[in-house]
Design an enzyme around this catalytic site. Structure first.
Site, PDB file in Angstrom:
ATOM      1  N   CYS A 110      35.754  40.227  42.323  1.00 60.22           N
ATOM      2  CA  CYS A 110      36.738  39.278  42.912  1.00 60.22           C
ATOM      3  C   CYS A 110      37.824  39.039  42.592  1.00 60.22           C
ATOM      4  O   CYS A 110      39.026  38.962  42.939  1.00 60.22           O
ATOM      5  CB  CYS A 110      35.980  37.849  43.877  1.00 60.22           C
ATOM      6  SG  CYS A 110      34.335  38.161  43.493  1.00 60.22           S
ATOM      7  N   GLU A 164      33.886  33.069  49.500  1.00 63.41           N
ATOM      8  CA  GLU A 164      34.262  33.669  48.589  1.00 63.41           C
ATOM      9  C   GLU A 164      34.589  34.573  48.493  1.00 63.41           C
ATOM     10  O   GLU A 164      34.683  35.589  49.107  1.00 63.41           O
ATOM     11  CB  GLU A 164      33.643  33.421  47.174  1.00 63.41           C
ATOM     12  CG  GLU A 164      34.619  33.723  45.626  1.00 63.41           C
ATOM     13  CD  GLU A 164      34.799  35.010  46.104  1.00 63.41           C
ATOM     14  OE1 GLU A 164      35.012  35.796  45.960  1.00 63.41           O
ATOM     15  OE2 GLU A 164      34.277  35.547  44.536  1.00 63.41           O
TER      16      GLU A 164
END
Lengths: 506, 506
Positions: A299, A262
């Site tokens: 993120c 990720e």
């Protein structure tokens, strides 16, 4: 701080050290020395995981659920020490460490409950049809654990995406032993959480190879881990650069393995006309709060706001600038991250056609909010503006019209999230954007901000590359367990030989 | 043969040709000229697929099910022509082509029924909890199609793993347009099946970009297809060498994409002592039949039989040699395959410590059964003996004892299947092998042969590398659809904007 790190690796139930060390660099308090993992120690850890698989991979779901619950208990038993060392190492406030601890233990307990339900096993049974031509045999399918998994601690989530975080929890729930490579930004936090896992291993009588923690500040340690032949998959949350390097190593192995990375995202927001008109200033305030939460080190940080140029958009920009101007500088996770943030902000500020609205002063390990505005045309002409700058940085993109806004959407790389701010009267406008955004992101939001990532059944924390390296998987939510499973079909295998979970099905 | 191929590509509903051609090389009948796909034509095909996705990716399951059913009908309407051209091109008997046609239409209809049920969508709904801290938003998850998919026809299954085979059927069922690269060993068969699909497109009013067929004998065509930025995944059944090259291209893209390659296997069998004693000769006959079916040109061909050395094993070897000795040479799929088979057989025959039991004579495009025996020790010392030789070739491995048999199992690379031949009194013996084999293969069998691959819910046609490049996926059975889906989460998105399938869930 009452817990003093000993600086060792946890390998197969033993705390072990090698000669070379690195120093931690806490935001406050004393640095400590940590042993740097050698290739030999990593090999030992992976071999211990492989040894553990022969029992742990065949344990019952009840046993694994109890183990996960116990890890959560042992983390809670060390709550204050974890908060103390975590805040010192990362510079994050105590409330954040406490919240993240709840998220971490909640995740462990969620996976315990999830495996007890058993739906994740996707069990299927095609009963034999002897008089079919050709005869159909008895076929049973079940999802089985894949073997030892490597997990990388993330700089920005010392608990929830690190040692006992979502990757570890889902791998352990699946039945896979885990070798964690601790992030060098918070090695002491990794160590104390590993102490909690070791206590759970001992309390539950699980094979000690089921979990190892190796520490290291070098790239070599991570490379040695992901290229070890006995590692079967990797879970990673981190930068595009670091993640892509590990992805490439995984793909180039003699036996390629999946790398579940990720890697980050700019999480664009689209502010539609009616919402802009009715709630522009409120949205500006909400955006500023989301953008600066945790010094923008998420993120899912909403780095880009796309709207239609005009007086209302100017008002929005002014309100956002005011809200951001009130937020001072704050300490970031590492000096490297702070340096990269300032460099990224300077690059945006220096780009042709970009106007600086807010530029806070900051130094050393600090980051201060920064806000820029540009036109849709400039944004479309300069792909660099669409790249993530990790930290509290926002860009307002003023599209000339709806068509240009759609062009901006079409140009986007893969994202973790895309957000619409809309009123009921924006529905038709939204309908033209949504199919485009759906292909760009793992999660679509209306009228909120993506920085809160719910841990639940329906969550998707993933997206097309570079948001993640596997758009079919998620690293948050119960579906995350699927990454560490593989389907196995048993054809006419006598019931006594079948895994317990597939013996008695309809 | 009543159907005469025109040799064109099907691109976005039009039959198109480029200047460069290649000749088909049928086992019988006249060769034909086929246009070789240029990079420009491949680009056109992929762009047509992308254009089709905006409607087809949002079509209803009912519409897609009707389309799949219609493709099956149109294939049946061309049944005799397909059999005629298929047998001519491949050298396979008419019965095989007929059976494979049934498998192909059955697969299409299975996916039609499967998507109507809707379970594959894995819909999840976490209802909002406004008074939670922080409040939980409304979260809905559904599996969505990923976009244009590239599919490669397989040499050994001109219908079921080619133009309208399992990869195409599962991708179309998911909602993904498909660009098929036809296999140059049977371009006429590919063409007539594409005619069937085009007829279904026209009958159902589907966007013509939903399916394209590009033909080509060059490696460049395949490379251009998998590296096209708009392709989002690849389905492939074929050789390790060809598949690995395409896998590497997919991983090296600016946006890496999943390559679902099924690359082959030696499908080891383990003949346990009681089964050997009670049914050794029957098993030998069954093995010989499975090994020579379709001239051994199956990915599930049982190439290796491991048993315990002794007089009973000698009797088994004698019986297998007798049964195989009765099978003559037969024409293989291509000259290249026949040449590679003979080369592989010579390499096995020439390996130190390997005894030749059967070596049929064959020439040009033929393959004849070959049987070898060796010891467990020789097999363990020579990893080359564990590699697939595509064709009717068997190796009997005589293990010195149970421990050596287990060592052979442990040494295996990833397999599509592993098989136990056992009696009730072999259960304890089997229990020591099964956990090892389970980690090696996607399907485990008892007392059968793997060459019949049932198309059903519980089937797994996959395995650790090199059997496949994605051990978490299967290319046969309803689970195959998952390869072409990605989870998307909708957070507080107004119901009117949601995909229809996720609007009304509990």
């Amino acid at each position: 701080m009452t817990y003093t790190p000993h600086g060792k690796h946890l390998i197969g139930g033993e705390w072990t050290a090698a000669d070379i060390t690195f120093s931690s660099a806490p935001a406050s308090g004393t640095p400590h020395e940590f042993s740097e993992a050698s290739e030999e120690l990593i090999d030992e850890a992976v071999k211990a995981a492989e040894a553990a698989f022969w029992s742990y991979g065949y344990s019952s779901r009840k046993e694994r659920a109890a183990f996960l619950e116990r890890i959560a208990d042992e983390i809670e038993a060390r709550a204050d020490d974890i908060t103390a060392i975590g805040t010192a190492e990362t510079g994050l406030p105590a409330g954040r460490l406490q919240g993240e601890r709840g998220r971490t233990t909640g995740q462990l307990r969620m996976f315990a409950q999830h495996i007890l339900k058993g739906a994740y096993l996707d069990r299927r049974h095609d009963v034999a049809i002897p008089d079919k031509t050709p005869p159909r045999p008895d076929l049973r399918m079940i999802e089985r654990p894949i073997g030892p998994v490597a997990v990388f601690g993330a700089s920005n989530f010392p608990l929830a995406f690190s040692t006992a975080g979502g990757d570890t929890a889902s791998a352990l729930a699946a039945g896979c032993p885990v070798v964690v490579k601790g992030h060098p930004a918070h090695p002491g936090t990794a160590e104390i959480v590993a102490e909690a896992i070791l206590a759970a291993i001992e309390a539950c009588g699980v094979h000690p190879g089921v979990f190892s923690l190796v520490q290291g500040a070098s790239y070599e340690a991570g490379g040695a881990l992901v290229t070890h032949p006995l590692i079967k998959a990797v879970g990673f949350t981190g930068s595009l650069k670091g993640g892509k390097a590990l992805f490439d190593l995984c793909a180039a192995r003699d036996e390629p393995i999946p790398f579940f990375g990720e890697l980050g995202s700019v999480n664009p927001n689209f502010l539609l006309p009616e919402a802009l008109g009715h709630r522009g200033k409120d949205i500006a305030k909400g955006w500023a709060a989301s953008l600066t939460m945790g010094v923008g080190q998420f993120c899912t940080n909403p780095g880009i706001m796309v709207t239609l140029a005009g007086p209302e958009a100017d008002g929005f920009a002014k309100a956002a600038a005011e809200a951001l101007g009130e937020v001072g500088p704050a300490v970031m996770l590492t000096e490297g991250i702070a340096r990269a943030y300032r460099g990224g902000a300077e690059a945006v500020a220096g780009a042709k056609g970009v106007e600086t609205l807010v530029k806070g002063k900051c130094e050393a390990r600090e980051g201060a909010p920064a806000l820029y505005r540009t036109t849709g045309k400039v944004f479309l002409d300069n792909p660099d503006l669409a790249h993530e700058v990790f930290g509290p940085l926002g860009i307002i993109v003023m599209a000339a019209d709806a068509q240009e806004m759609r062009a901006v959407a079409e140009r986007l790389e893969g994202q973790l999230t895309c957000t619409l701010h809309m009123e009921r009267d924006d529905t038709e406008f939204a309908r033209t954007l949504l199919p485009v955004l759906e292909r760009k992101a793992g999660r679509l939001l209306a009228n909120g901000f993506a920085t809160g990532v719910e841990v639940s059944d329906a969550m998707v924390h993933s997206g097309p590359y570079p948001a993640s390296t596997n758009f079919g998987a998620t690293s948050v939510g119960t579906l995350a367990i699927r990454r560490f499973l593989r389907p196995v079909c048993y054809q006419n295998i006598p019931e006594a030989l079948l895994p317990e979970d597939i013996q008695h099905i309809a």
